[in-house]
Write an enzyme that holds these catalytic residues in place. Sequence first.
Site, PDB file in Angstrom:
ATOM      1  N   TYR A   1       0.814  -1.212   0.000  1.00 29.69           N
ATOM      2  CA  TYR A   1       0.000   0.000   0.000  1.00 29.69           C
ATOM      3  C   TYR A   1       0.850   1.266   0.000  1.00 29.69           C
ATOM      4  O   TYR A   1       1.958   1.262   0.503  1.00 29.69           O
ATOM      5  CB  TYR A   1      -0.934   0.029   1.214  1.00 29.69           C
ATOM      6  CG  TYR A   1      -1.949  -1.079   1.266  1.00 29.69           C
ATOM      7  CD1 TYR A   1      -2.281  -1.835   0.147  1.00 29.69           C
ATOM      8  CD2 TYR A   1      -2.595  -1.394   2.465  1.00 29.69           C
ATOM      9  CE1 TYR A   1      -3.215  -2.867   0.212  1.00 29.69           C
ATOM     10  CE2 TYR A   1      -3.530  -2.421   2.543  1.00 29.69           C
ATOM     11  CZ  TYR A   1      -3.833  -3.148   1.413  1.00 29.69           C
ATOM     12  OH  TYR A   1      -4.749  -4.156   1.490  1.00 29.69           O
TER      13      TYR A   1
ATOM     14  N   SER B   1     -13.015  -5.453   0.833  1.00 27.93           N
ATOM     15  CA  SER B   1     -13.849  -4.873  -0.231  1.00 27.93           C
ATOM     16  C   SER B   1     -15.319  -5.246  -0.089  1.00 27.93           C
ATOM     17  O   SER B   1     -15.963  -5.668  -1.060  1.00 27.93           O
ATOM     18  CB  SER B   1     -13.329  -5.280  -1.617  1.00 27.93           C
ATOM     19  OG  SER B   1     -13.729  -4.335  -2.595  1.00 27.93           O
TER      20      SER B   1
ATOM     21  N   LEU C   1     -20.805  -0.792  -4.491  1.00 26.37           N
ATOM     22  CA  LEU C   1     -22.058  -0.982  -3.764  1.00 26.37           C
ATOM     23  C   LEU C   1     -22.527   0.273  -3.031  1.00 26.37           C
ATOM     24  O   LEU C   1     -23.626   0.272  -2.460  1.00 26.37           O
ATOM     25  CB  LEU C   1     -21.917  -2.156  -2.793  1.00 26.37           C
ATOM     26  CG  LEU C   1     -22.043  -3.536  -3.455  1.00 26.37           C
ATOM     27  CD1 LEU C   1     -21.481  -4.629  -2.566  1.00 26.37           C
ATOM     28  CD2 LEU C   1     -23.504  -3.823  -3.812  1.00 26.37           C
TER      29      LEU C   1
ATOM     30  N   LYS D   1     -22.185   4.960  -6.129  1.00 27.37           N
ATOM     31  CA  LYS D   1     -21.640   6.216  -6.682  1.00 27.37           C
ATOM     32  C   LYS D   1     -21.143   6.090  -8.120  1.00 27.37           C
ATOM     33  O   LYS D   1     -20.900   7.107  -8.782  1.00 27.37           O
ATOM     34  CB  LYS D   1     -20.520   6.743  -5.795  1.00 27.37           C
ATOM     35  CG  LYS D   1     -19.285   5.866  -5.693  1.00 27.37           C
ATOM     36  CD  LYS D   1     -18.305   6.471  -4.691  1.00 27.37           C
ATOM     37  CE  LYS D   1     -17.097   5.590  -4.460  1.00 27.37           C
ATOM     38  NZ  LYS D   1     -16.199   6.151  -3.427  1.00 27.37           N
TER      39      LYS D   1
END
Length: 350
Positions: free
Chosen positions: A53, A238, A245, A248
Amino acid sequence: MEYAKLGSSGIDVSNICLGSMTWGVQNSQQDADQQIEFAIDKGINFIDTAELYPVPPSGEKYGDTERIIGNWLARNKAQRQNLVLATKIAGNGLPWIRNAEDISGPAIIKSVDDSLQRLQTDYIDLYQLHWPNRTSPHFAKHRPNQVRFSEVSAAHETAVMHEILDALQTCIDAGKVKHCGLSDDTTWGINQYLKLSEKYQLPKMVSIQNEFSLLHSKDWPYLIENCIHENIAYLPWSPLAGGALSGKYLNGARPEGSRWTMSQRNGLFRDSEQSMNAVAEYKTLAEKNGYSAAQLALAWCKQVDGVTSTIIGATSIKQLNENINAFEITLDDVLLSEIDEILKRFPAPF
Protein backbone atom coordinates in the site's frame (compact mmCIF):
# COMPACT_ATOMS: atom_id res chain seq x y z
CA MET A 1 -18.81 -1.97 19.20
CA GLU A 2 -18.81 -5.75 19.18
CA TYR A 3 -15.68 -7.87 19.54
CA ALA A 4 -14.77 -11.43 18.60
CA LYS A 5 -11.78 -13.74 18.87
CA LEU A 6 -9.33 -13.57 15.99
CA GLY A 7 -9.52 -17.27 15.22
CA SER A 8 -7.37 -19.35 17.56
CA SER A 9 -5.15 -16.39 18.47
CA GLY A 10 -7.01 -15.53 21.67
CA ILE A 11 -6.97 -11.85 20.64
CA ASP A 12 -10.21 -9.86 20.77
CA VAL A 13 -10.79 -7.71 17.68
CA SER A 14 -13.57 -5.27 16.88
CA ASN A 15 -16.05 -6.48 14.30
CA ILE A 16 -14.88 -3.56 12.17
CA CYS A 17 -11.30 -3.49 10.92
CA LEU A 18 -9.97 -0.15 9.68
CA GLY A 19 -8.45 -0.54 6.23
CA SER A 20 -5.69 1.81 5.16
CA MET A 21 -4.93 1.35 1.48
CA THR A 22 -6.01 4.89 0.54
CA TRP A 23 -3.48 6.47 2.90
CA GLY A 24 -0.68 7.88 0.78
CA VAL A 25 -2.58 8.50 -2.47
CA GLN A 26 -6.18 9.52 -1.82
CA ASN A 27 -5.47 10.44 1.80
CA SER A 28 -2.67 12.40 3.46
CA GLN A 29 -0.90 11.80 6.76
CA GLN A 30 -3.30 14.25 8.39
CA ASP A 31 -6.31 12.42 6.94
CA ALA A 32 -4.97 9.09 8.19
CA ASP A 33 -4.30 10.50 11.67
CA GLN A 34 -7.90 11.71 11.84
CA GLN A 35 -9.29 8.39 10.64
CA ILE A 36 -7.24 6.38 13.14
CA GLU A 37 -8.27 8.58 16.05
CA PHE A 38 -11.92 8.63 14.97
CA ALA A 39 -11.96 4.84 14.65
CA ILE A 40 -10.35 4.33 18.05
CA ASP A 41 -12.89 6.68 19.60
CA LYS A 42 -15.64 4.49 18.10
CA GLY A 43 -14.13 1.38 19.67
CA ILE A 44 -12.21 -0.03 16.70
CA ASN A 45 -8.99 -1.72 17.80
CA PHE A 46 -8.05 -3.51 14.56
CA ILE A 47 -6.05 -1.84 11.74
CA ASP A 48 -5.05 -3.59 8.51
CA THR A 49 -2.30 -2.49 6.15
CA ALA A 50 0.28 -4.00 3.77
CA GLU A 51 3.76 -3.31 2.46
CA LEU A 52 2.14 -2.98 -0.99
CA TYR A 53 0.00 0.00 0.00
CA PRO A 54 -1.11 2.60 -0.94
CA VAL A 55 -3.18 1.65 -3.97
CA PRO A 56 -2.97 1.92 -6.85
CA PRO A 57 0.44 0.34 -6.09
CA SER A 58 3.61 1.81 -7.49
CA GLY A 59 7.34 1.68 -6.88
CA GLU A 60 7.32 5.36 -6.00
CA LYS A 61 4.73 4.96 -3.24
CA TYR A 62 5.69 1.45 -2.05
CA GLY A 63 5.56 1.20 1.75
CA ASP A 64 4.14 4.68 2.28
CA THR A 65 0.99 3.51 4.08
CA GLU A 66 3.05 1.61 6.64
CA ARG A 67 5.18 4.75 7.07
CA ILE A 68 2.07 6.86 7.67
CA ILE A 69 0.88 4.45 10.35
CA GLY A 70 4.37 4.38 11.82
CA ASN A 71 4.42 8.16 12.06
CA TRP A 72 1.14 8.08 13.98
CA LEU A 73 2.37 5.31 16.29
CA ALA A 74 5.57 7.23 17.01
CA ARG A 75 3.46 10.14 18.25
CA ASN A 76 1.01 7.91 20.14
CA LYS A 77 3.17 5.22 21.71
CA ALA A 78 0.80 4.58 24.61
CA GLN A 79 -1.88 3.46 22.12
CA ARG A 80 0.20 0.67 20.59
CA GLN A 81 -0.72 -1.91 23.23
CA ASN A 82 -4.43 -1.27 22.64
CA LEU A 83 -4.28 -1.96 18.91
CA VAL A 84 -4.23 -5.12 16.84
CA LEU A 85 -1.98 -4.18 13.94
CA ALA A 86 -2.05 -6.36 10.82
CA THR A 87 0.14 -6.07 7.77
CA LYS A 88 0.96 -8.24 4.76
CA ILE A 89 3.91 -9.38 2.67
CA ALA A 90 3.25 -8.86 -1.04
CA GLY A 91 3.16 -11.88 -3.30
CA ASN A 92 4.90 -12.21 -6.65
CA GLY A 93 4.44 -10.15 -9.79
CA LEU A 94 5.54 -6.63 -8.79
CA PRO A 95 9.02 -5.74 -10.13
CA TRP A 96 9.68 -3.12 -7.43
CA ILE A 97 9.04 -5.63 -4.62
CA ARG A 98 11.75 -8.31 -4.42
CA ASN A 99 12.06 -8.33 -8.23
CA ALA A 100 8.56 -9.81 -8.58
CA GLU A 101 9.73 -13.06 -6.95
CA ASP A 102 7.67 -15.57 -4.97
CA ILE A 103 7.23 -15.39 -1.22
CA SER A 104 10.01 -17.45 0.37
CA GLY A 105 11.52 -17.98 3.80
CA PRO A 106 14.24 -15.32 3.34
CA ALA A 107 11.64 -12.91 1.90
CA ILE A 108 9.51 -13.32 5.05
CA ILE A 109 12.48 -12.57 7.33
CA LYS A 110 13.47 -9.43 5.42
CA SER A 111 9.94 -8.17 4.86
CA VAL A 112 9.03 -8.46 8.52
CA ASP A 113 12.06 -6.38 9.46
CA ASP A 114 11.30 -3.80 6.77
CA SER A 115 7.65 -3.50 7.87
CA LEU A 116 8.67 -3.13 11.52
CA GLN A 117 10.99 -0.28 10.56
CA ARG A 118 8.32 1.52 8.53
CA LEU A 119 5.67 0.95 11.20
CA GLN A 120 8.02 2.11 13.96
CA THR A 121 6.96 -0.75 16.21
CA ASP A 122 8.64 -3.76 17.80
CA TYR A 123 6.03 -6.33 16.80
CA ILE A 124 3.26 -7.09 14.34
CA ASP A 125 0.10 -8.64 15.80
CA LEU A 126 -0.99 -10.34 12.58
CA TYR A 127 1.38 -10.94 9.67
CA GLN A 128 -0.37 -12.11 6.50
CA LEU A 129 0.58 -13.46 3.08
CA HIS A 130 -1.06 -10.98 0.70
CA TRP A 131 -1.63 -13.60 -2.01
CA PRO A 132 -0.22 -17.10 -2.59
CA ASN A 133 2.63 -17.89 -4.93
CA ARG A 134 0.37 -20.00 -7.13
CA THR A 135 -2.37 -18.23 -9.10
CA SER A 136 -5.54 -18.31 -7.04
CA PRO A 137 -9.16 -17.71 -8.14
CA HIS A 138 -9.34 -14.15 -6.87
CA PHE A 139 -9.43 -10.71 -8.52
CA ALA A 140 -12.14 -11.81 -11.00
CA LYS A 141 -10.42 -15.11 -11.86
CA HIS A 142 -13.26 -17.22 -10.49
CA ARG A 143 -14.89 -18.54 -13.68
CA PRO A 144 -14.29 -22.23 -14.47
CA ASN A 145 -10.87 -22.82 -16.09
CA GLN A 146 -9.64 -19.25 -15.66
CA VAL A 147 -7.19 -20.88 -13.26
CA ARG A 148 -5.98 -24.38 -14.16
CA PHE A 149 -5.41 -26.09 -10.83
CA SER A 150 -4.22 -29.28 -12.56
CA GLU A 151 -1.14 -27.44 -13.84
CA VAL A 152 0.06 -26.59 -10.31
CA SER A 153 2.59 -28.83 -8.55
CA ALA A 154 1.03 -29.49 -5.16
CA ALA A 155 4.32 -30.96 -3.90
CA HIS A 156 6.26 -27.82 -4.81
CA GLU A 157 3.68 -25.46 -3.36
CA THR A 158 3.52 -27.46 -0.14
CA ALA A 159 7.30 -27.47 0.22
CA VAL A 160 7.39 -23.68 -0.09
CA MET A 161 4.53 -23.36 2.42
CA HIS A 162 6.66 -25.38 4.86
CA GLU A 163 9.58 -23.01 4.26
CA ILE A 164 7.30 -20.01 4.85
CA LEU A 165 6.02 -21.43 8.14
CA ASP A 166 9.60 -22.09 9.28
CA ALA A 167 10.42 -18.42 8.61
CA LEU A 168 7.29 -17.24 10.40
CA GLN A 169 8.29 -19.40 13.39
CA THR A 170 11.66 -17.64 13.41
CA CYS A 171 9.91 -14.26 13.49
CA ILE A 172 7.56 -15.39 16.25
CA ASP A 173 10.44 -16.76 18.32
CA ALA A 174 12.17 -13.39 17.95
CA GLY A 175 9.06 -11.58 19.23
CA LYS A 176 8.61 -9.74 15.93
CA VAL A 177 5.31 -11.40 14.96
CA LYS A 178 2.52 -12.57 17.26
CA HIS A 179 0.28 -14.45 14.82
CA CYS A 180 0.08 -15.17 11.10
CA GLY A 181 -2.68 -15.36 8.52
CA LEU A 182 -3.59 -15.66 4.86
CA SER A 183 -5.14 -13.43 2.23
CA ASP A 184 -6.61 -14.15 -1.19
CA ASP A 185 -6.19 -17.88 -0.67
CA THR A 186 -8.44 -20.93 -0.96
CA THR A 187 -9.75 -23.79 1.12
CA TRP A 188 -6.90 -25.98 -0.17
CA GLY A 189 -4.37 -23.35 0.83
CA ILE A 190 -5.82 -23.05 4.32
CA ASN A 191 -5.79 -26.79 4.85
CA GLN A 192 -2.27 -27.34 3.55
CA TYR A 193 -0.98 -24.77 6.04
CA LEU A 194 -3.00 -26.39 8.83
CA LYS A 195 -1.60 -29.84 8.04
CA LEU A 196 1.96 -28.52 7.99
CA SER A 197 1.59 -26.59 11.22
CA GLU A 198 0.21 -29.65 12.99
CA LYS A 199 2.75 -32.09 11.55
CA TYR A 200 5.82 -29.96 12.24
CA GLN A 201 4.61 -27.96 15.25
CA LEU A 202 4.78 -24.69 13.35
CA PRO A 203 2.57 -21.57 13.64
CA LYS A 204 -1.09 -22.01 12.82
CA MET A 205 -2.75 -19.59 10.45
CA VAL A 206 -5.39 -17.80 12.52
CA SER A 207 -7.17 -15.80 9.81
CA ILE A 208 -7.85 -15.28 6.14
CA GLN A 209 -8.99 -12.12 4.39
CA ASN A 210 -10.71 -12.52 1.03
CA GLU A 211 -12.92 -10.33 -1.10
CA PHE A 212 -16.54 -10.81 0.00
CA SER A 213 -19.62 -8.73 -0.71
CA LEU A 214 -23.10 -8.78 -2.22
CA LEU A 215 -21.38 -8.79 -5.62
CA HIS A 216 -18.81 -11.44 -4.73
CA SER A 217 -20.07 -14.05 -2.28
CA LYS A 218 -18.25 -17.11 -3.66
CA ASP A 219 -16.59 -17.97 -0.31
CA TRP A 220 -20.01 -18.93 1.03
CA PRO A 221 -20.47 -21.67 1.98
CA TYR A 222 -17.42 -23.86 1.48
CA LEU A 223 -14.48 -21.70 2.51
CA ILE A 224 -16.38 -20.02 5.34
CA GLU A 225 -17.57 -23.39 6.67
CA ASN A 226 -13.94 -24.49 6.70
CA CYS A 227 -12.97 -21.36 8.63
CA ILE A 228 -15.66 -21.87 11.26
CA HIS A 229 -14.75 -25.47 12.00
CA GLU A 230 -10.99 -24.90 11.91
CA ASN A 231 -11.24 -21.74 14.04
CA ILE A 232 -9.90 -19.44 11.33
CA ALA A 233 -11.12 -15.83 11.47
CA TYR A 234 -12.79 -14.79 8.23
CA LEU A 235 -12.08 -11.16 7.35
CA PRO A 236 -13.93 -9.79 4.30
CA TRP A 237 -12.14 -7.14 2.30
CA SER A 238 -13.85 -4.87 -0.23
CA PRO A 239 -17.32 -5.38 1.29
CA LEU A 240 -18.45 -2.50 -0.93
CA ALA A 241 -16.92 -4.10 -4.06
CA GLY A 242 -14.36 -1.37 -4.57
CA GLY A 243 -16.97 1.28 -3.82
CA ALA A 244 -19.47 -0.02 -6.38
CA LEU A 245 -22.06 -0.98 -3.76
CA SER A 246 -22.24 2.61 -2.57
CA GLY A 247 -23.98 3.35 -5.86
CA LYS A 248 -21.64 6.22 -6.68
CA TYR A 249 -20.52 4.68 -9.99
CA LEU A 250 -24.00 4.05 -11.38
CA ASN A 251 -24.72 5.29 -14.91
CA GLY A 252 -21.02 5.66 -15.60
CA ALA A 253 -20.48 8.30 -12.91
CA ARG A 254 -16.90 8.89 -11.81
CA PRO A 255 -16.84 11.29 -8.84
CA GLU A 256 -13.73 13.44 -8.74
CA GLY A 257 -10.97 11.84 -6.66
CA SER A 258 -12.73 8.48 -6.41
CA ARG A 259 -10.81 5.23 -6.85
CA TRP A 260 -12.35 4.41 -10.22
CA THR A 261 -10.89 7.60 -11.69
CA MET A 262 -7.41 6.12 -11.09
CA SER A 263 -5.55 3.44 -12.98
CA GLN A 264 -6.19 0.02 -11.45
CA ARG A 265 -3.63 -2.79 -11.44
CA ASN A 266 -6.31 -5.38 -12.26
CA GLY A 267 -8.59 -3.04 -14.18
CA LEU A 268 -12.18 -2.13 -13.33
CA PHE A 269 -13.26 -5.77 -13.40
CA ARG A 270 -16.25 -5.09 -11.11
CA ASP A 271 -17.68 -2.58 -13.62
CA SER A 272 -19.93 -4.92 -15.60
CA GLU A 273 -23.49 -4.41 -16.80
CA GLN A 274 -24.70 -7.13 -14.46
CA SER A 275 -22.88 -5.58 -11.48
CA MET A 276 -24.40 -2.18 -12.10
CA ASN A 277 -27.87 -3.68 -12.49
CA ALA A 278 -27.44 -5.45 -9.15
CA VAL A 279 -26.14 -2.29 -7.47
CA ALA A 280 -29.11 -0.28 -8.74
CA GLU A 281 -31.51 -2.78 -7.19
CA TYR A 282 -29.67 -2.88 -3.86
CA LYS A 283 -29.60 0.92 -3.79
CA THR A 284 -33.35 1.17 -4.41
CA LEU A 285 -34.03 -1.41 -1.70
CA ALA A 286 -31.74 0.34 0.79
CA GLU A 287 -33.30 3.76 0.28
CA LYS A 288 -36.80 2.30 0.55
CA ASN A 289 -35.82 1.14 4.04
CA GLY A 290 -34.10 4.37 5.09
CA TYR A 291 -30.49 3.29 4.60
CA SER A 292 -27.75 4.21 2.17
CA ALA A 293 -26.68 1.58 -0.33
CA ALA A 294 -23.31 1.29 1.43
CA GLN A 295 -24.95 0.73 4.81
CA LEU A 296 -27.16 -2.02 3.44
CA ALA A 297 -24.14 -3.82 1.96
CA LEU A 298 -22.08 -3.52 5.14
CA ALA A 299 -24.92 -4.55 7.44
CA TRP A 300 -25.50 -7.59 5.24
CA CYS A 301 -21.83 -8.55 5.36
CA LYS A 302 -21.72 -8.26 9.15
CA GLN A 303 -24.60 -10.68 9.68
CA VAL A 304 -23.18 -13.49 7.54
CA ASP A 305 -22.44 -16.48 9.76
CA GLY A 306 -18.68 -16.90 10.11
CA VAL A 307 -17.63 -13.29 9.47
CA THR A 308 -15.28 -12.19 12.25
CA SER A 309 -14.37 -8.61 11.32
CA THR A 310 -15.11 -6.66 8.14
CA ILE A 311 -12.36 -4.49 6.65
CA ILE A 312 -13.68 -1.06 5.71
CA GLY A 313 -11.95 1.94 4.20
CA ALA A 314 -12.91 5.54 3.63
CA THR A 315 -11.51 8.73 2.16
CA SER A 316 -13.33 11.09 4.54
CA ILE A 317 -14.49 11.14 8.14
CA LYS A 318 -18.07 11.55 6.93
CA GLN A 319 -17.79 8.39 4.85
CA LEU A 320 -16.03 6.52 7.67
CA ASN A 321 -18.76 7.49 10.14
CA GLU A 322 -21.50 6.33 7.76
CA ASN A 323 -19.74 2.99 7.29
CA ILE A 324 -19.18 2.45 11.01
CA ASN A 325 -22.81 3.26 11.75
CA ALA A 326 -23.85 0.50 9.34
CA PHE A 327 -22.68 -2.05 11.87
CA GLU A 328 -25.34 -0.87 14.31
CA ILE A 329 -28.05 -1.83 11.83
CA THR A 330 -29.95 -5.08 12.27
CA LEU A 331 -31.56 -6.24 9.05
CA ASP A 332 -34.93 -7.86 9.71
CA ASP A 333 -36.04 -11.12 8.12
CA VAL A 334 -38.19 -9.42 5.53
CA LEU A 335 -35.37 -7.19 4.32
CA LEU A 336 -32.88 -10.08 4.35
CA SER A 337 -35.30 -12.04 2.20
CA GLU A 338 -35.55 -9.16 -0.28
CA ILE A 339 -31.75 -8.90 -0.40
CA ASP A 340 -31.56 -12.64 -1.01
CA GLU A 341 -33.93 -12.39 -3.95
CA ILE A 342 -31.59 -9.92 -5.64
CA LEU A 343 -28.56 -12.05 -4.77
CA LYS A 344 -30.20 -15.08 -6.39
CA ARG A 345 -30.56 -13.16 -9.65
CA PHE A 346 -27.03 -11.72 -9.55
CA PRO A 347 -24.92 -14.37 -7.81
CA ALA A 348 -21.72 -13.66 -9.74
CA PRO A 349 -22.17 -10.45 -11.73
CA PHE A 350 -18.48 -9.93 -12.57
